[in-house]
Design a protein around this motif. Structure first.
Motif, PDB file in Angstrom:
ATOM      1  N   ASP A 186       0.540  -1.318  -0.194  1.00 43.70           N
ATOM      2  CA  ASP A 186       0.379  -0.098  -0.163  1.00 43.70           C
ATOM      3  C   ASP A 186       0.914   1.432   0.236  1.00 43.70           C
ATOM      4  O   ASP A 186       0.702   2.505   0.517  1.00 43.70           O
ATOM      5  CB  ASP A 186      -0.996   0.158   1.219  1.00 43.70           C
ATOM      6  CG  ASP A 186      -0.116  -0.129   2.492  1.00 43.70           C
ATOM      7  OD1 ASP A 186       1.241  -0.297   2.931  1.00 43.70           O
ATOM      8  OD2 ASP A 186      -1.065   0.183   3.729  1.00 43.70           O
TER       9      ASP A 186
ATOM     10  N   TYR B 290       0.918   3.607  -2.155  1.00 43.22           N
ATOM     11  CA  TYR B 290       0.597   4.519  -3.046  1.00 43.22           C
ATOM     12  C   TYR B 290      -0.251   5.279  -1.891  1.00 43.22           C
ATOM     13  O   TYR B 290      -0.443   6.227  -2.152  1.00 43.22           O
ATOM     14  CB  TYR B 290       0.221   4.623  -3.628  1.00 43.22           C
ATOM     15  CG  TYR B 290       1.117   4.273  -5.216  1.00 43.22           C
ATOM     16  CD1 TYR B 290       1.612   5.175  -6.097  1.00 43.22           C
ATOM     17  CD2 TYR B 290       1.718   2.622  -5.615  1.00 43.22           C
ATOM     18  CE1 TYR B 290       2.566   4.404  -6.658  1.00 43.22           C
ATOM     19  CE2 TYR B 290       2.125   2.292  -6.200  1.00 43.22           C
ATOM     20  CZ  TYR B 290       3.321   2.901  -6.595  1.00 43.22           C
ATOM     21  OH  TYR B 290       3.597   2.887  -8.313  1.00 43.22           O
ATOM     22  N   GLU B 291      -1.241   4.472  -1.460  1.00 42.56           N
ATOM     23  CA  GLU B 291      -1.796   5.560  -0.075  1.00 42.56           C
ATOM     24  C   GLU B 291      -0.976   5.741   1.383  1.00 42.56           C
ATOM     25  O   GLU B 291      -1.141   6.996   1.885  1.00 42.56           O
ATOM     26  CB  GLU B 291      -2.541   3.354   0.878  1.00 42.56           C
ATOM     27  CG  GLU B 291      -3.869   3.441  -0.221  1.00 42.56           C
ATOM     28  CD  GLU B 291      -4.809   4.079  -0.385  1.00 42.56           C
ATOM     29  OE1 GLU B 291      -5.462   4.861   0.132  1.00 42.56           O
ATOM     30  OE2 GLU B 291      -5.479   4.387  -1.688  1.00 42.56           O
ATOM     31  N   LYS B 292       0.007   4.407   1.027  1.00 40.21           N
ATOM     32  CA  LYS B 292       1.228   5.717   2.176  1.00 40.21           C
ATOM     33  C   LYS B 292       2.195   6.718   2.193  1.00 40.21           C
ATOM     34  O   LYS B 292       0.913   7.961   2.480  1.00 40.21           O
ATOM     35  CB  LYS B 292       2.447   4.607   2.314  1.00 40.21           C
ATOM     36  CG  LYS B 292       1.654   3.913   3.716  1.00 40.21           C
ATOM     37  CD  LYS B 292       2.695   3.334   3.758  1.00 40.21           C
ATOM     38  CE  LYS B 292       2.988   1.691   4.509  1.00 40.21           C
ATOM     39  NZ  LYS B 292       3.576   0.546   4.785  1.00 40.21           N
TER      40      LYS B 292
ATOM     41  N   VAL C  87      -0.458   9.292  -0.203  1.00 37.67           N
ATOM     42  CA  VAL C  87      -1.177   9.805   0.001  1.00 37.67           C
ATOM     43  C   VAL C  87      -1.772  10.453   1.907  1.00 37.67           C
ATOM     44  O   VAL C  87      -1.885  11.550   1.835  1.00 37.67           O
ATOM     45  CB  VAL C  87      -2.563   9.371  -0.873  1.00 37.67           C
ATOM     46  CG1 VAL C  87      -3.705  10.557  -0.782  1.00 37.67           C
ATOM     47  CG2 VAL C  87      -1.958   8.903  -1.375  1.00 37.67           C
ATOM     48  N   ASP C  88      -1.140   9.408   2.525  1.00 36.66           N
ATOM     49  CA  ASP C  88      -1.816   9.569   3.524  1.00 36.66           C
ATOM     50  C   ASP C  88      -0.549  10.883   4.438  1.00 36.66           C
ATOM     51  O   ASP C  88      -0.925  10.413   5.731  1.00 36.66           O
ATOM     52  CB  ASP C  88      -1.857   8.694   4.580  1.00 36.66           C
ATOM     53  CG  ASP C  88      -3.284   7.218   4.427  1.00 36.66           C
ATOM     54  OD1 ASP C  88      -4.021   8.537   3.082  1.00 36.66           O
ATOM     55  OD2 ASP C  88      -2.918   6.236   4.373  1.00 36.66           O
TER      56      ASP C  88
ATOM     57  N   ARG D   9      -8.034  12.615  -2.306  1.00 39.35           N
ATOM     58  CA  ARG D   9      -6.868  12.208  -2.557  1.00 39.35           C
ATOM     59  C   ARG D   9      -6.238  12.122  -3.739  1.00 39.35           C
ATOM     60  O   ARG D   9      -4.832  11.168  -3.668  1.00 39.35           O
ATOM     61  CB  ARG D   9      -7.454  11.088  -1.809  1.00 39.35           C
ATOM     62  CG  ARG D   9      -7.859  11.037  -0.375  1.00 39.35           C
ATOM     63  CD  ARG D   9      -8.704   9.247  -0.241  1.00 39.35           C
ATOM     64  NE  ARG D   9      -7.250   7.804   0.130  1.00 39.35           N
ATOM     65  CZ  ARG D   9      -6.299   8.095   0.854  1.00 39.35           C
ATOM     66  NH1 ARG D   9      -6.633   9.141   2.371  1.00 39.35           N
ATOM     67  NH2 ARG D   9      -5.413   7.207   1.024  1.00 39.35           N
ATOM     68  N   GLN D  10      -6.861  11.920  -4.909  1.00 39.34           N
ATOM     69  CA  GLN D  10      -6.456  12.230  -5.464  1.00 39.34           C
ATOM     70  C   GLN D  10      -5.703  13.189  -6.542  1.00 39.34           C
ATOM     71  O   GLN D  10      -4.084  13.384  -6.649  1.00 39.34           O
ATOM     72  CB  GLN D  10      -7.596  11.580  -7.206  1.00 39.34           C
ATOM     73  CG  GLN D  10      -7.067  11.066  -8.407  1.00 39.34           C
ATOM     74  CD  GLN D  10      -8.343  10.590  -9.531  1.00 39.34           C
ATOM     75  OE1 GLN D  10      -9.098  11.611  -9.587  1.00 39.34           O
ATOM     76  NE2 GLN D  10      -7.936   9.985  -9.914  1.00 39.34           N
TER      77      GLN D  10
ATOM     78  N   LYS E 281      -3.497  14.695  -4.215  1.00 41.16           N
ATOM     79  CA  LYS E 281      -2.765  14.267  -3.340  1.00 41.16           C
ATOM     80  C   LYS E 281      -1.305  13.501  -3.754  1.00 41.16           C
ATOM     81  O   LYS E 281      -0.369  13.004  -3.577  1.00 41.16           O
ATOM     82  CB  LYS E 281      -2.896  13.978  -1.745  1.00 41.16           C
ATOM     83  CG  LYS E 281      -3.184  15.168  -0.571  1.00 41.16           C
ATOM     84  CD  LYS E 281      -4.279  15.007   0.554  1.00 41.16           C
ATOM     85  CE  LYS E 281      -4.520  15.444   1.411  1.00 41.16           C
ATOM     86  NZ  LYS E 281      -4.858  14.764   2.606  1.00 41.16           N
ATOM     87  N   LEU E 282      -2.031  11.830  -4.252  1.00 35.41           N
ATOM     88  CA  LEU E 282      -0.589  11.378  -4.947  1.00 35.41           C
ATOM     89  C   LEU E 282      -0.556  12.398  -6.676  1.00 35.41           C
ATOM     90  O   LEU E 282       0.378  11.707  -6.614  1.00 35.41           O
ATOM     91  CB  LEU E 282      -2.898  10.316  -5.145  1.00 35.41           C
ATOM     92  CG  LEU E 282      -1.268   9.090  -6.577  1.00 35.41           C
ATOM     93  CD1 LEU E 282      -0.319   8.148  -5.652  1.00 35.41           C
ATOM     94  CD2 LEU E 282      -2.479   8.095  -7.142  1.00 35.41           C
TER      95      LEU E 282
ATOM     96  N   SER F 255       5.647   7.480 -11.184  1.00 38.61           N
ATOM     97  CA  SER F 255       4.458   5.883 -10.646  1.00 38.61           C
ATOM     98  C   SER F 255       5.843   4.899 -10.120  1.00 38.61           C
ATOM     99  O   SER F 255       5.831   4.177  -9.128  1.00 38.61           O
ATOM    100  CB  SER F 255       3.782   5.862 -11.091  1.00 38.61           C
ATOM    101  OG  SER F 255       2.769   4.640 -10.941  1.00 38.61           O
TER     102      SER F 255
ATOM    103  N   ARG G  22      -2.653   3.274 -13.404  1.00 38.73           N
ATOM    104  CA  ARG G  22      -2.086   4.136 -12.340  1.00 38.73           C
ATOM    105  C   ARG G  22      -2.844   5.812 -12.780  1.00 38.73           C
ATOM    106  O   ARG G  22      -3.956   6.594 -12.195  1.00 38.73           O
ATOM    107  CB  ARG G  22      -1.640   3.967 -11.474  1.00 38.73           C
ATOM    108  CG  ARG G  22      -1.673   5.027 -10.295  1.00 38.73           C
ATOM    109  CD  ARG G  22      -0.730   5.063  -9.058  1.00 38.73           C
ATOM    110  NE  ARG G  22      -1.015   3.098  -8.874  1.00 38.73           N
ATOM    111  CZ  ARG G  22       0.283   2.251  -9.203  1.00 38.73           C
ATOM    112  NH1 ARG G  22       1.342   2.450  -9.660  1.00 38.73           N
ATOM    113  NH2 ARG G  22      -0.096   1.151  -8.387  1.00 38.73           N
TER     114      ARG G  22
END
Length: 697
Positions: free
Chosen positions: A273, A275-277, A279-280, A290-291, A293-294, A582, A598
């Protein structure tokens, strides 16, 4: 007595070197004088060894510097090398703010932190001048220690007072440079003007820093008499003799990453995860987006800058624009990214001019005499980092146009005052703006609400719209998030500010966990630096095929006779850059089909927001590229044709009502036809010979 004391101090320094710096002196002896000329000493080590000597070094730096360098010359080296001209560079003294320097600091060693605003060219400065008598040819040596140039009073041979000529071959020169250090803007309270100090550096300290670097300079504070001419002033200026310079705010290439950091980074990159990390970890105090931030995380990592064999270059930096309603957290996102990026500059629309964004030619006394120098602006100072420009829509249009070259060519060209220069501006731009009327109007096309020049907008790889629509479920989550964030801040402040706080550290930590970034900012900076320094991914066939398919499919929608052009080749380059970024997030050497998917998802989402004609529901590149959609262009052409046809039938020109009726019969909305007539009138493409009658030009 004094001689014995001096000898004792020299021996103390020798003992200090043996205990703390034997390896470093061995390395210096090996690399001296071509690769290294100085021994860097930490003041804290000296303080540990002998606190009195360390404090004396700060109070009487000139004498103690002499003893320290004498001890270095006498040091028993394992190799037959003389360290005759080697320097001792002391650093680690507690820093003082530039605005806090006072008369008590004069002739003592001080350290200041700030940003290099200007730097002169490196020039030779004479240290030991050899003067040749023009009468008898005798050479007289005069040390040039003070600020002024000194000639001998009389010849040592014939004892006459000259004339003398400098013998360059027999004189000793050293490299010298002058720097202007200015307080970093982020450390100032509101309304304060940053103060600056000039620093003279010599020998191996020259040519080390460039404008925009954040540095700590340690040196001796000196006095320089103000004014000149007939009247001597009792007020003095201050400057510094630099003894050591260290760059604080490193570029990605210079950041220090140890083995432990590297192990943490590699372990993180293997997470499923990741990519989730990421963003967080970007502005966790801001809820949602979220998008966007990514995309910002991808902007930090950036694509690969390509250098082709013929010498041409394709940029790898990503440019992003956030357009949205007030109060949606755009500025906070920009500020957070600015803190993560090792080299970044933040500026805001109304407070920026074109010269402040790019570069200015300034004439002043910096250096020797009146001369023109270049002062770097925001995008040049952010070279190899991120330039965050807030309130882009509030800037003057002429000032914004200065960004065109910086965004695409990544250079800033200056031709002013006899200076013809091209400065590097290899930065990513992260911009934020409000819609034309301050808030989005859901009944009007997005393209018409973005009050920026199409030539500028088309250079952004991604454009995100941030709307503020009431939604009960989302609003409840947002309220919880903001309240939690504030509560965590309240507890932490209560604990740190109150002497008898009943809040425990574990309580603060339990609340902070909800709003803490998944990856600590310091580690994220190192992660980004490590990836940009070491990872240069290449495209796999699968990834190329996916991007090719997406692009060709989109373009094929524009093959009909009246169909708009859905997307241009610029978007294809943006896809490649995003896909490379990415892959860099995973520290991967190859861009896979998953990376392509992605980024296609991100690009498709942004195109649906801003690249779609609201009337037809079709992708239309012209909405952004030219500011006018295909359907709007057709409508304008139709109105002009109708006026052309009707104007000859009436003496005063085509009547408004007749034009509107004809437009309505051709399927055009009456209100839109009225709007286009008004636009054409403002642009001067039609005129009114009499009220409510029109003719074309």
């Amino acid at each position: 007595m004094a001689r014995a004391e001096n000898q004792e101090l020299v021996e103390q320094f020798e003992q200090f070197y043996r205990r703390y710096y034997s390896d470093e002196i061995g390395e210096l002896a090996r690399r001296y004088p071509r690769e290294q000329k100085s021994l860097n000493v930490d003041w804290n080590d000296l303080y540990q060894f002998d606190a009195d000597v360390a404090e004396d070094f700060v109070a009487q730096p000139d004498q103690l510097q002499e003893y320290a360098e004498e001890a270095l010359r006498l040091y028993d080296l394992p190799v037959d090398v003389s360290l005759g001209q080697a320097h001792v560079r002391l650093a680690g003294v507690e820093s003082t703010e530039i605005r806090a320097l006072r008369s008590e600091h004069v002739s003592t060693m001080v350290a200041v932190k700030g940003m290099v605003r200007k730097a002169t060219d490196v020039r030779p400065k004479v240290q030991q001048a050899a003067f040749e008598c023009q009468r008898c040819g005798t050479l007289t040596y005069v040390p040039q220690s003070s600020g002024t140039y000194q000639e001998p009073h009389e010849c040592e041979g014939c004892e006459r007072q000259g004339p003398f000529q400098l013998n360059v071959d027999q004189s000793e020169f050293v490299d010298s440079q002058k720097l202007r250090i200015q307080e970093s803007p982020e450390g100032l309270r509101g309304g304060e003007t940053p103060q600056s100090i000039d620093v003279n550096v010599e020998d191996d300290l020259t040519g080390v820093v460039s404008p925009g670097d954040h540095v700590t300079v340690t040196g001796v504070l000196r006095l320089d008499e103000q004014g000149g001419g007939q009247e001597d002033s009792p007020v003095f200026d201050i400057y510094m003799d630099g003894r050591s310079v260290s760059v604080e705010d490193e570029e990605y290439e210079d950041m220090d990453i140890d083995d432990e950091d590297q192990a943490d980074i590699v372990e993180l990159s293997g997470s499923d995860d990741i990519y989730e990390k990421m963003v967080d970890s970007i502005a966790p105090a801001i809820y949602g987006h979220r998008q966007a931030k990514l995309a910002m995380a991808l902007q930090l990592f950036s694509g690969v800058t390509k250098h082709l064999p013929d010498g041409s270059r394709t940029r790898g930096d990503l440019h992003m624009l956030l357009i949205g309603d007030p109060g949606t957290g755009k500025s906070q996102l920009l500020q957070y990214i600015r803190h993560i990026s090792p080299r970044s500059v933040y500026t805001s629309g109304k407070g920026s001019s074109s010269a402040g964004l790019t570069a200015a030619a300034v004439r002043d006394d910096f250096g020797d005499g009146q001369q023109w120098t270049l002062e770097a602006g925001a995008v040049v100072l952010a070279d190899k980092g991120i330039a965050a420009v807030d309130e882009l829509d509030k800037m003057e249009a002429g000032d914004r146009s200065a960004l065109h070259e910086a965004l695409e060519q990544q250079t800033v060209s200056i031709s002013k005052a006899g200076i013809n220069a091209t400065l590097k501006a290899r930065c990513s731009l992260l911009g934020a703006a409000n819609p034309k009327h301050g808030r989005f109007d859901q009944y009007e096309g997005i393209g018409e609400q973005i009050d920026l020049e199409p030539a500028l907008i088309s250079r952004f790889d991604l454009i995100f719209t941030v709307t503020d629509q009431p939604d009960e479920e989302r609003d409840a989550e947002l309220a919880d998030h903001i309240l939690k964030t504030n509560y965590a801040g309240e507890l932490n402040t209560h604990r740190t500010e109150m002497t008898q706080s009943n809040v425990s550290e574990s309580e603060v930590e339990s609340v902070t966990d909800d709003v803490a970034p998944a990856i600590e900012p310091e580690l994220l900076r190192k992660y980004v630096a490590y990836s940009r320094r070491n990872i240069f991914p290449t495209m796999t066939e699968d990834a190329m095929e996916r991007i090719r398919e997406f692009y060709v499919d989109l373009r094929s929608q524009g093959t009909g006779e009246d169909a708009p052009v859905p997307v241009t080749a610029r978007k294809l380059e943006a896809l490649v850059r995003l896909a490379e970024a990415s892959a860099r997030v995973r520290l991967a050497d190859e861009v896979t089909a998953a990376d392509a998917e992605r980024v296609i998802e991100i690009v498709r989402a942004t195109m649906e927001d801003v690249g779609m004609d609201p009337e037809t529901g079709e992708f239309d590149a012209d909405v952004i590229e030219t500011g006018t959609s295909k359907s709007q262009r057709d409508r304008i052409r139709g109105i002009k044709d109708l006026i052309d046809d009707l104007q000859d039938e009436y003496d005063e020109g085509a009547p408004l009502e007749e034009v509107l009726d004809a437009a309505e019969s051709e399927g055009m909305e009456r209100s839109k036809a009225e709007s286009e007539i008004e636009n054409l009138k403002q642009k001067g493409e039609i005129y009114q010979p009499s009220p409510d009658h029109f003719r074309t030009l």
